[in-house]
Design an enzyme around this catalytic site. Structure first.
Site, PDB file in Angstrom:
ATOM      1  N   HIS C 121      -0.778  13.793  -3.297  1.00  0.00           N
ATOM      2  CA  HIS C 121      -1.541  12.569  -3.098  1.00  0.00           C
ATOM      3  C   HIS C 121      -1.391  12.155  -1.627  1.00  0.00           C
ATOM      4  CE1 HIS C 121      -2.325   8.196  -3.563  1.00  0.00           C
ATOM      5  NE2 HIS C 121      -2.891   8.482  -4.723  1.00  0.00           N
ATOM      6  N   ASP C 198       7.535  12.551  -5.485  1.00  0.00           N
ATOM      7  CA  ASP C 198       6.538  11.537  -5.790  1.00  0.00           C
ATOM      8  C   ASP C 198       6.438  11.464  -7.307  1.00  0.00           C
ATOM      9  OD1 ASP C 198       4.299  10.107  -6.432  1.00  0.00           O
ATOM     10  OD2 ASP C 198       2.963  11.132  -5.019  1.00  0.00           O
ATOM     11  N   GLN C 201       3.225   9.785 -11.289  1.00  0.00           N
ATOM     12  CA  GLN C 201       2.727  10.184 -12.602  1.00  0.00           C
ATOM     13  C   GLN C 201       3.864  10.630 -13.507  1.00  0.00           C
ATOM     14  OE1 GLN C 201      -0.227   9.388 -13.398  1.00  0.00           O
ATOM     15  NE2 GLN C 201      -1.023   8.982 -11.340  1.00  0.00           N
ATOM     16  N   LYS C 224       1.770   1.673 -12.918  1.00  0.00           N
ATOM     17  CA  LYS C 224       1.314   2.797 -13.744  1.00  0.00           C
ATOM     18  C   LYS C 224       2.207   2.967 -14.975  1.00  0.00           C
ATOM     19  CE  LYS C 224      -0.002   5.436  -9.615  1.00  0.00           C
ATOM     20  NZ  LYS C 224      -1.405   5.269  -9.303  1.00  0.00           N
ATOM     21  N   CYS C 362      -7.561  10.576  -4.035  1.00  0.00           N
ATOM     22  CA  CYS C 362      -6.579  10.598  -2.947  1.00  0.00           C
ATOM     23  C   CYS C 362      -5.938  11.974  -2.794  1.00  0.00           C
ATOM     24  CB  CYS C 362      -5.509   9.535  -3.134  1.00  0.00           C
ATOM     25  SG  CYS C 362      -6.179   7.873  -3.206  1.00  0.00           S
TER      26      CYS C 362
HETATM   27  C1  LIG Z   1       0.663  11.243  -7.598  1.00  0.00           C
HETATM   28  C2  LIG Z   1       0.507   9.901  -6.963  1.00  0.00           C
HETATM   29  N1  LIG Z   1       1.188   9.610  -5.847  1.00  0.00           N
HETATM   30  C3  LIG Z   1       1.103   8.404  -5.252  1.00  0.00           C
HETATM   31  C4  LIG Z   1       0.308   7.401  -5.746  1.00  0.00           C
HETATM   32  C5  LIG Z   1       0.268   6.092  -5.031  1.00  0.00           C
HETATM   33  O1  LIG Z   1       0.893   5.077  -5.789  1.00  0.00           O
HETATM   34  P1  LIG Z   1       0.715   3.534  -5.434  1.00  0.00           P
HETATM   35  O2  LIG Z   1      -0.757   3.354  -5.180  1.00  0.00           O
HETATM   36  O3  LIG Z   1       1.159   2.811  -6.637  1.00  0.00           O
HETATM   37  O4  LIG Z   1       1.500   3.221  -4.230  1.00  0.00           O
HETATM   38  C6  LIG Z   1      -0.427   7.671  -6.911  1.00  0.00           C
HETATM   39  C7  LIG Z   1      -1.310   6.656  -7.509  1.00  0.00           C
HETATM   40  O5  LIG Z   1      -2.441   6.477  -7.117  1.00  0.00           O
HETATM   41  C8  LIG Z   1      -0.335   8.944  -7.529  1.00  0.00           C
HETATM   42  O6  LIG Z   1      -1.012   9.225  -8.633  1.00  0.00           O
END
Ligand SMILES: Cc1ncc(COP(=O)(O)O)c(C=O)c1O
Ligand SMILES: Cc1ncc(COP(=O)(O)O)c(C=O)c1O
Lengths: 405, 154, 405, 154
Positions: C121, C198, C201, C224, C362
């Site tokens: 991401h 990260d 998920q 989430k 993203c």
């Molecule tokens: C795999 C992954 N990493 C990072 C993020 C970013 O998380 P957040 O927007 O809660 O900071 C997300 C969510 O969009 C994600 O699915």
């Protein structure tokens, strides 16, 4: 302005705190929240929730519109020229870190000077200190006068050729001094100096007009403005926000992402990486509406009356020493009691439901200067009454009794 | 809301078989456009001749039916117009998508206007407005040749 | 596990979305919130509100205890060794920025390599890209295989003497691939490489056991995980959090502040500058309790059934192409439909109340690699049913009808 | 909650007239303690002689009645004890403040224990526990002479 009606909007005043009515005099720390804000949070989550700006289904579109509506409301409330000058952050502290970090990357050179004041909260000192460490920037302190004020002369005399930034509070969270930001900005801009204002206490207590103040940055703490926790606002002039690099990287702030290069999105996305505090932003719209429904002029008038009344009764109370005597005082009454440490005062007041703060209030530099390790602070919100201040005074008398003074 | 209004026959047809797709030869102006939200992108090429007339125009890119149809119809209608006419049409189109009920320009023929009005269905789909307008913003940027990449975020 | 009872805990499913029942398949973006979480937010604000950690009156003490309780709950939920390994942030994106920034300050040198993957991401790429710009760090990408998986060999072969950090997702938000973090960590640690996960998920879909995974950092996105927006968690091994410099500066994270020097506080305060997302942290305790009340094993089982069912029906639907075929898939079904752009799919599905996401999610690097500009994604939460997936399939058929396929 | 229990006569008296305030001469061990929340700080000095006995002990600092009284009573009781005895008393005191109803050590006399138990009122005031314990943690650090500055955050 009917204070009883206003108090009724705050559910917490229906509660008993250890069998006492709550006398909340800690609003400089964080304000209580009106029901409209809580209802909005609840409604949004239970009926409309979606993440913003990412998906194109109905809920996402609706949430995105609500989110952007708050941006427009904030823009209007602080009279910013452009809605993209409003950046949502997790708090004023993050807003100030964002500014220090990005100015540090883009315009500051070793030996450049940042001018702050002896009144500054740690949140408007530590971020600059990081640059002292990483970039060998110098930090200078404009001194307070005997009234706990920073007259503009005290700023002027610290300015040198090397001064690149003046970072300064709008309203001291200890002495309550309201600083002449507009004049300071005029002076600074005549010398090409960037002005960063810590507006944490300005937010709830003063009329906010960015175009009039003309400062380059202004940091706001939403939870002190009858809004939710976990939210701040950074106002930044468009020319700066466009020119400075991004602060945090992630989803939503990019334009194009390739393996060897990344280009960043436009304002306001550039500074809003990752999922933002969606529900809080959406609910903050209600805080703005709440403030507008009363009118900042009325709030200022009400709080001025209270401050004057508070000063009057505390001055009459011997052994109480008020901290500072600024020309223009807003929102805050800090004091010491001869023979009773502020911590003991806070504990004893708490026993009757009077909530104040004791300590250095994140202003160690100021307390060092005043030669005291700590002070007691009663700070006001729109819901306070003279009765609250009477109870404060009774509580102080109780301290004196316990300590046999 | 009405999907039928959004996905009118003509849009589906242009979406499937976009006109003027590719990189026209001898273009002398171009610009790129990008929607960072979804990754849609478009590259508009045009040849403005000495009389400041759009002698040729084409686009490259990928996107949804709306964005492809919009670019396709746009290039069809702009070809042969003077740069001032083109700008007036662009402005008129963007104004219509944003707020105006009708197109106001006197340059396009009625049936060309009808074609353009087929895109007005996006007005009911705020998140899709960008799909319809990206190529138009990009064309404007190409004509002004300011080299700035266009994004439709905001 | 009774799915109807679980659905009843989510007020949003009582709503009609444009006259349709909501079929929410966008939980990878953000999950819906159970009532217990909303009630906790409301109760805290209306009956107990105060800022934490600063004042010593009754409400402040109570709020501080509630706040710290959540830290303990999170610690237990993710099986961290020490409660001070839990840092609250505004989101996973901030957590990853914090790690990249502080590792960048403390241990990375020019030409050092960061190894990420093609699945990452933007939030786990852009923060490292900043170091590429500021410190001339190199970024390498472990490649996906044809199943959208990252086999450990693909990681191993990118490791060099210069590799200092592996930053990697636990569960891809596009292909749904679950990566073998434990094995990757073993490999990395055998070479002295720091592992940053990260866990956005991973948080909602997998069993979290930090001591078992043994990674150095793990970033979580609370919104989430059936929690409030504006909140994330960074898990970091104590040895790292103690050794690394602070990230943001301000109130609450200091030890002693003088004009010429500042010393920083101990964990966890060191990384929690300024007023935190108090109400959100306190409410997140209820999200953890909600997850625990169902049990992650039951959630995994339920979601696996749905994923299998979804794969089955989508595979049968000609013109649908599933993205990725990972050995172990969690939570996410991404796909394309021949002849219909994902944006058009999302709009058409939305018309019947089916909320999915379309775009690059993203993950531009991944989409570039797959040779598609965008995809459609149905992502699951604990409240989804096979019926939801049937409606997804019907919606896809409707797309095909509209596009005359 | 009971303010009378917190602010007992003896605490107010020690708070007002703390014993052993100042910097003892010839100290050979010392440590600083700090409560970043409120800015309270204490500096404990002690002289541990060859027989590992606390020959002299004093403190400097400023703080609330509880913290001053606690440091004052502590220094009074620790003076003359061996380092092992001192450590046992410290541990016992911290244990009592944290959870134990009574002091358990056999080193202090009953009336000295009564004095210490006067500080047990803070148990009902969680935010004030740090005030009572800061000087004790600092003494421990001085004795172990690990030079680490003590903070009571957490
Ligand atoms: C795999 C992954 N990493 C990072 C993020 C970013 O998380 P957040 O927007 O809660 O900071 C997300 C969510 O969009 C994600 O699915
Ligand atoms: C003057 C001033 N600056 C900065 C801050 C920090 O604001 P926050 O904690 O909301 O980030 C505060 C509040 O404590 C303040 O009063």
């Amino acid at each position: 302005m009917n204070i009883n009606n206003i108090r009724k909007e705050f559910p917490i005043f229906d509660e008993k705190i250890q069998n006492n009515d709550l006398v909340y005099l800690d609003s400089a720390n964080s304000s209580q929240k009106p029901k409209v804000v809580l209802d909005r949070i609840n409604d949004f989550y239970s009926k409309q929730f979606s993440n913003v700006g990412r998906s194109i289904h109905y809920l996402a579109v609706a949430a995105t519109n609500l989110y952007e509506n708050t941006r427009t409301s904030v823009q209007k409330y602080i009279n910013a020229k452009d809605k993209n000058e409003i950046v949502f952050t997790k708090g004023a502290t993050e807003a100030l870190n964002l500014v220090a970090n990005t100015l540090g990357q883009a315009i500051l050179e070793p030996n450049d000077e940042i001018l702050i004041t002896e009144l500054e909260h740690h949140s408007n000192y530590v971020p600059w200190h990081f640059l002292r460490k990483s970039k060998n920037i110098k930090i200078k302190f404009a001194e307070i006068n005997e009234d706990g004020d920073i007259p503009i002369e005290n700023i002027e005399k610290e300015i040198t050729d090397k001064t690149k930034v003046i970072a300064i509070t709008h309203l001291s969270n200890v002495t309550g001094a309201v600083l002449p930001i507009k004049e300071i900005t005029q002076l600074a801009h005549s010398k090409g100096i960037v002005v960063v204002v810590d507006g944490c206490q300005g937010g709830p207590h003063l009329k906010l007009d960015m175009q009039d103040l003309d400062c380059d940055f202004y940091a706001i703490s939403c939870h002190k403005m009858y809004g939710p926790t976990g939210l701040g606002v950074l106002y930044g002039k468009k020319k700066w926000l466009e020119q400075l690099p991004p602060y945090q990287g992630g989803g939503g702030m990019i334009n194009e992402v390739k393996k060897d290069r990344i280009s960043y999105g436009e304002l306001p996305n550039k500074y809003e990486a990752g999922t933002m505090a969606t529900a809080q932003v959406i609910a903050f719209d209600q805080s703005i509406k709440f403030l507008e429904s009363i009118g900042i002029d009325n709030i200022i008038k009400h709080e001025k009356e209270l401050i004057e009344y508070g000063q009057e009764i505390l001055k009459k109370n011997n052994s109480v020493k008020l901290i500072g005597n600024p020309k223009d005082r807003g929102g805050v009454l800090s004091f010491t009691v001869e023979g009773v440490h502020p911590h003991d005062i806070a504990t004893i007041l708490d026993e009757t439901g009077v909530a104040i703060r004791a300590g250095h209030h994140c202003c160690q530099i100021l307390h060092d200067k005043l030669g005291i390790p700590a002070s007691a602070r009663a700070s006001l919100g729109v819901y306070n009454t003279k009765d609250d201040l009477d109870k404060l005074n009774e509580g102080i008398n109780n301290c004196k009794k316990i300590f046999d003074l | 809301m009405n999907l039928k209004e959004l996905y009118q026959e003509i849009i589906l047809e242009h979406g499937k078989n976009p006109r003027n797709l590719g990189k026209t030869e001898n273009f002398n102006k171009d610009a790129k456009g990008n929607n960072p939200l979804c990754g849609d992108n478009v590259h508009v090429y045009l040849k403005l001749n000495d009389q400041r007339k759009v002698e040729d125009i084409s686009f490259e890119g990928s996107g949804c039916a709306i964005s492809m149809a919009s670019a396709s119809i746009m290039t069809d209608l702009i070809k042969g117009k003077s740069d001032n006419e083109a700008k007036e049409i662009i402005e008129d189109f963007l104004g219509m998508i944003k707020e105006n009920p009708e197109l106001k320009n006197n340059i396009l023929k009625e049936d060309d206007k009808t074609k353009l009005m087929c895109l007005s269905g996006v007005k009911q789909y705020p998140m899709r407005v960008k799909c319809a307008t990206l190529s138009w913003h990009t064309l404007l940027s190409a004509m002004e040749n300011d080299g700035k990449e266009i994004t439709t975020e905001n």
